[in-house]
Design a protein around this motif. Structure first.
Motif, PDB file in Angstrom:
ATOM      1  N   LYS A 843       0.830  -1.196   0.000  1.00  0.00           N
ATOM      2  CA  LYS A 843       0.000   0.000   0.000  1.00  0.00           C
ATOM      3  C   LYS A 843       0.867   1.249   0.000  1.00  0.00           C
ATOM      4  O   LYS A 843       2.038   1.212   0.393  1.00  0.00           O
ATOM      5  N   SER A 844       0.273   2.366  -0.441  1.00  0.00           N
ATOM      6  CA  SER A 844       1.053   3.594  -0.600  1.00  0.00           C
ATOM      7  C   SER A 844       1.587   4.121   0.725  1.00  0.00           C
ATOM      8  O   SER A 844       2.699   4.659   0.779  1.00  0.00           O
ATOM      9  N   ASP A 845       0.832   3.969   1.823  1.00  0.00           N
ATOM     10  CA  ASP A 845       1.347   4.452   3.100  1.00  0.00           C
ATOM     11  C   ASP A 845       2.517   3.597   3.582  1.00  0.00           C
ATOM     12  O   ASP A 845       3.432   4.106   4.258  1.00  0.00           O
ATOM     13  N   SER A 848       5.666   4.725   1.680  1.00  0.00           N
ATOM     14  CA  SER A 848       6.222   6.014   2.125  1.00  0.00           C
ATOM     15  C   SER A 848       7.304   5.835   3.177  1.00  0.00           C
ATOM     16  O   SER A 848       8.090   6.755   3.435  1.00  0.00           O
ATOM     17  N   TRP A 869      -3.400   2.000  -3.625  1.00  0.00           N
ATOM     18  CA  TRP A 869      -2.794   3.310  -3.391  1.00  0.00           C
ATOM     19  C   TRP A 869      -3.837   4.365  -3.025  1.00  0.00           C
ATOM     20  O   TRP A 869      -3.782   5.502  -3.486  1.00  0.00           O
ATOM     21  N   ASN A 870      -4.755   4.004  -2.168  1.00  0.00           N
ATOM     22  CA  ASN A 870      -5.760   4.963  -1.719  1.00  0.00           C
ATOM     23  C   ASN A 870      -5.314   5.733  -0.486  1.00  0.00           C
ATOM     24  O   ASN A 870      -5.963   6.710  -0.088  1.00  0.00           O
ATOM     25  N   HIS A 871      -4.228   5.292   0.135  1.00  0.00           N
ATOM     26  CA  HIS A 871      -3.748   5.935   1.345  1.00  0.00           C
ATOM     27  C   HIS A 871      -2.707   7.005   1.012  1.00  0.00           C
ATOM     28  O   HIS A 871      -2.054   6.955  -0.025  1.00  0.00           O
ATOM     29  N   PHE A 873       0.530   9.096   0.681  1.00  0.00           N
ATOM     30  CA  PHE A 873       1.991   8.937   0.625  1.00  0.00           C
ATOM     31  C   PHE A 873       2.562  10.196   1.282  1.00  0.00           C
ATOM     32  O   PHE A 873       2.681  11.245   0.658  1.00  0.00           O
ATOM     33  N   LYS A 892      -4.099   5.084 -11.002  1.00  0.00           N
ATOM     34  CA  LYS A 892      -4.529   6.166 -10.115  1.00  0.00           C
ATOM     35  C   LYS A 892      -3.453   6.384  -9.067  1.00  0.00           C
ATOM     36  O   LYS A 892      -3.041   5.447  -8.382  1.00  0.00           O
ATOM     37  N   PRO A 894      -1.600   7.868  -5.614  1.00  0.00           N
ATOM     38  CA  PRO A 894      -2.045   8.094  -4.234  1.00  0.00           C
ATOM     39  C   PRO A 894      -2.063   9.583  -3.913  1.00  0.00           C
ATOM     40  O   PRO A 894      -1.411  10.381  -4.600  1.00  0.00           O
TER      41      PRO A 894
END
Length: 963
Positions: A843-845, A848, A869-871, A873, A892, A894
């Protein structure tokens, strides 16, 4: 290379061969004696040349060509005798089995040629030309007799308004927190690109300078170090009318002081600094900036200034522009671009009719199709368009299409011809020749040859820099000391440095041009420079060219290097008249038919990128070129490599990327010189016998393999071979591996696969563990630089690899599952500079957290699974402290949030998604120079982003990614 260096290199090969004959070959004494005798005669030639060189004399071009051809002929003779390989044996197929009498006769013929040249040599010298001064590395000394420079009026310039407005917008006072700092705007481009014209229009426009209290114009190359700051002070004038009147009175008083022999005050550097007022805003133009300009003094002079002063400098040296502008908040580097088609036509027409005394009624309409014959060659370079327009005008006011074609064909002669007794008037190109010839003459030997070598590429062709480096190494063009054995990495470093210098002279252009870094993945030669280099290269018989229906080659008829572009003149056994290909050393074919290689036994470099017609018969003939060092079949229609590819004992580079080749004999891994392997293929012939051979070959440390750039593995034996190579090939630096197929029970991309029990798991983890061991090996010889693995859903824990304290500087990972290391572990990584993660299911978070890799410079994150990638970054202060390039690629992106103090060095932000959103905190990226959007981004999206970054202190440019 320089002819004497070439002769010395050949002498080194002769000595090696003579020693080998005496040591290993019975009843060959006469051959060894003959070779040593030839070497001694060549030494006499070198001694004569050295004696005359000390008297400031040089060889005439005709004699240089004779010596060059002699050296090449001898080198061809030696190479045809001796093909280095495991047995270091003679290759005598061309001369028969019992060839001693024939060989001795050839040696005697060479000795006669050398003796004849020894007699002619003392009469073949001429005075060396005086130093040109040039603009390559050193500033030209100031000249009191230099004519005053005249500058074109803005109304006479074409295509200047866009760049002018772009820079004008950068001159407005900054907002906090950068207010009060000195900002530098660099204008960089090759000679004749319009740098000075652009700067001068800014200087002379009151609407541009009205926000400043003082302005100054200085030509850097006219002034020595000590007087430069004083010169700026002398040239400073107020921008207001009242101030200009007051200064005029002051200069009048200075003139009176000179008449009565009381000179106006001159200041030391420390005193001069005090004369830049802290509460006034300055705009200083520094034209023709070079490396020796006392920049430290200039910076110190403005250190106390708190009024947002600006310096606008122009230079042909990109590294100078980067050093002055990049990393300085509010500064900017503007790279001159060529004129577009319409502006090129407009400038050409304007200069064709300028100052000829004809009225508008007398002017003949110049048709677009006719004008484009020339503008295509000029490639948007203003100086070239002006020169060709003036030259065409000499042929009369009513040119025909034949005149346009003739001028286009004569362009090479116009650029390369010196002022001679020729009946042709090339005066229109005097300025262009000065811009091209002087910098070329100031290049060192080796640099000249590398520049001439790029003449093999067609107009507009972009070549990969790494591929060019490998070609130049295979050609052996750089000067080298044959008594010093150089490591391959040092040779690569020398070639890269040579190319870097050529780019820094704006002789080779990086593509795309990146203002934030000096790294260039691809490069090209501007069309005008290409015309010049082709003329020089052909006249020196450095290379020959066949383009469409025209052949260019030297009068010797012997073709050493050949490039064929969009032509049918060479195909099968067809040859242009007067071209002898039997001594061909290097061949590049672009968009043309394949020729018959039967007579080209001496070819070392063969580039067939993008070619068609590569049948099994053609490939068999290619694999019979036993001296071949470099073979590129990239993007060709090659389907399968023949088994005899393993006979190419001299091969250093094999590139099959973009082809249908899926199999490679494992014996290729054991070729004695193979260093670079590119493609996507499985190893064949992996039986027990060959596995033992590979193990023995690797254990004896005979492998020269540097890049294993494309092995596809599926079965256990093939994977074990790869593991052995990674473990034992001491010179290996780069590894790229694909797992050919996923296991039958694949898992969702968002899940972490469970370990597989048994031997299969050991096989799949074997590569991981071997790479990890290699990366932490204490032996410096075992350092591994780059690893790329596509697991194709094969179970793995490769993300865990990021926490190792190894030597690997670049990792590219596709579908490498697992969890990211903890923050403390990421902070311990000390060597990782480049990281590309594709479809890792994170996931994007989570991703990061990579901001804790303090040494990371390049990061690309790509994901093809929606919803991951809805969270946010989120990059916090201090995050990505070394990063200069960041790329996101997904359907799409983040939400991206950047805190103050984060990513302060990032120069390029790439947002590759059709669905874009803004970046919160982008203003905190104080070094940002460019934002690259998806190639399919709409015009409205591009305009929106240009508006979005207007408030950024650097005004980064926004454009779509190149295809």
């Amino acid at each position: 290379m320089e002819v004497i260096s070439l002769i010395k290199s050949v002498m080194g090969c002769m000595k090696t061969l003579a020693d080998l004959i005496e040591k290993n070959i019975e009843r060959r004494d006469s051959l060894a004696v003959g070779l040593i005798s030839m070497k001694n005669y060549l030494q006499i030639l070198i001694d004569i040349e050295g004696r005359f060189k000390r008297k400031q004399l040089q060889l005439a071009p005709g004699m240089q060509l004779q010596l060059q051809e002699l050296a090449f002929d001898i080198d061809d003779f030696i190479q045809a005798l001796w093909v280095p390989g495991p047995c270091r044996s003679f290759f005598l197929a061309a001369v028969g089995l019992d060839s001693r009498p024939r060989l001795i006769q050839l040696i005697d013929d060479f000795k006669d040629r050398i003796k004849s040249l020894i007699e002619e040599l003392p009469k073949s010298f001429e005075p060396m030309p005086p130093p040109t001064g040039g603009t390559s590395t050193l500033a030209s000394p100031p000249s009191s007799t230099r004519a005053p420079i005249s500058y074109a009026r803005e109304v006479d310039l074409v295509g200047i308004q866009g760049p002018k407005m772009e820079i004008k917008e950068l001159l407005s006072p900054h907002v906090e927190p950068h207010r009060g700092t000195l900002s530098v705007i660099s204008i960089v481009g090759c000679s004749g690109s319009g740098k000075t014209a652009l700067a001068r229009t800014l200087y002379e426009d009151d609407a541009v300078t009205k926000d400043f209290d003082y302005k100054a114009w200085v030509v850097a190359s006219d002034h020595i170090h000590a007087g430069f700051l004083n010169k700026i002070l002398e040239e400073v004038i107020p921008t207001s009318l009242l101030g200009r009147i007051s200064q005029a009175l002051q200069r009048f008083l200075n003139m009176i002081l000179q008449v009565v022999r009381l000179s106006p005050a001159r200041w030391s550097t420390s005193e001069a600094v005090q004369h830049f007022r802290k509460d006034k805003r300055y705009l200083v133009f520094v034209d023709d900036m070079e490396r020796v300009t006392p920049w430290k003094d200039i910076s110190n002079a403005f250190r106390g200034n708190v009024m947002d002063s600006r310096i606008i400098l122009s230079t042909i040296v990109p590294s100078v522009a980067r050093a002055r502008s990049c990393g300085r908040p509010g500064s900017y580097m503007y790279t001159m671009k060529g004129l577009d088609k319409e502006n090129s036509r407009r400038l050409f027409r304007t200069k064709f009719w300028q100052d000829d005394g004809y009225s508008a009624e007398d002017e003949v309409d110049l048709q677009d199709n006719d004008v484009d014959i020339i503008t295509k060659k000029c490639d948007g370079l203003p100086m070239a368009l002006i020169s060709t327009a003036k030259y065409l005008r000499q042929k009369g006011p009513d040119p025909t299409i034949k005149d346009f074609k003739q001028v286009s064909q004569e362009l090479r002669d116009c650029l390369a011809c010196r002022e001679t007794s020729s009946s042709e008037d090339f005066s229109a190109f005097a300025e262009m020749r000065k811009a091209l010839v002087e910098p070329y003459e100031n290049l060192k030997h080796g640099e000249k040859e590398c520049l001439l070598y790029v003449s093999i590429f067609s107009h507009g062709h972009q070549t990969a820099t790494n591929s060019l480096v490998r070609r130049l190494i295979a050609e052996g063009l750089l000067p080298r000391d044959d008594d010093v054995a150089k490591d391959q990495q040092l040779i690569v470093g020398d070639v890269r440095e040579c190319l870097r210098k050529l780019m820094d002279h704006s002789m080779i252009e990086p593509v795309p041009i990146r203002n934030y870094t000096n790294v260039a993945k691809r490069c090209r030669v501007h069309s005008i420079m290409l015309e010049f280099t082709i003329k020089i290269a052909v006249s020196r018989n450095f290379m020959s060219l066949i383009h469409e229906d025209k052949a260019l080659h030297s009068r010797t008829g012997k073709v050493r290097r050949l490039t064929v572009q969009s032509s049918s003149l060479v195909r099968g056994t067809t040859r242009p008249e007067g071209m002898d290909l039997s001594v061909l050393r290097s061949l590049a074919i672009f968009k043309s038919r394949i020729l018959d290689f039967e007579e080209c036994k001496l070819v070392r470099v063969l580039d067939l990128e993008g070619c068609t017609g590569l049948t099994k018969e053609v490939l068999d003939n290619i694999c019979g070129l036993l001296l071949l060092r470099f073979l590129s079949l990239r993007n060709s229609d090659t389907k399968e490599l023949p088994e005899n590819v393993k006979e190419l004992q001299c091969l250093e580079t094999l590139d099959t990327r973009g082809t249908l080749v899926e199999k490679l004999p494992v014996e290729v891994i054991m070729l004695p010189r193979i260093a670079y392997l590119f493609g996507k293929f499985e190893l064949t012939n992996v039986d027990n016998k060959n596995r033992d051979k590979v193990a023995k070959f690797l254990s004896e440390k005979r492998s020269q393999l540097h890049t294993l750039g494309g092995i596809s593995v599926h079965e256990t034996p093939c994977l074990e071979i790869v593991v052995d190579v990674v473990h034992h090939a001491t010179k290996l630096k780069k590894v790229k591996v694909w797992y050919k197929e996923a296991p039958s029970s694949t898992v969702p991309a968002t899940c972490i696969p469970e370990p597989i029990p048994g031997d299969r798991n050991l096989v799949h983890t074997g590569l991981e563990s071997t790479l990890k061991k290699r990366s932490i090996d204490p032996d410096p010889c075992m350092d591994l630089d780059s690893v790329s693995v596509d697991f194709n859903c094969v179970p793995n824990t490769f993300l865990d690899f990021l926490k190792t304290g190894g030597t690997i500087s670049a990792i590219k990972l596709c579908q490498g599952f697992g969890t990211l290391p903890k923050t403390a572990e990421l902070k311990q990584v000390s060597n990782l500079k480049k990281l590309h993660l594709f479809s890792t299911g994170r996931k994007s978070d989570e991703l990061s957290q990579l901001q804790h890799l303090h040494c990371l410079q390049y990061l690309k994150l790509a994901e093809d699974v929606d919803g991951l990638w809805n969270h946010v970054f989120h990059v916090k202060a201090g995050g990505f402290e070394s990063l200069i390039w960041l790329c996101f690629e997904a359907s799409k992106l983040p939400p991206i949030m950047i805190d103050e103090g984060a990513m302060t060095l990032v120069g390029s932000l790439q947002l590759l998604s059709p669905a874009l959103r803004g970046v919160s905190g982008i203003r905190h990226m104080s070094n940002l120079r460019e934002v690259i959007l998806h190639r399919y981004a709409t015009d409205d999206t591009v305009k929106g982003w240009k508006k979005f970054v207007e408030g950024h202190i650097n005004r980064p440019y926004v454009e779509r990614q190149q295809a």
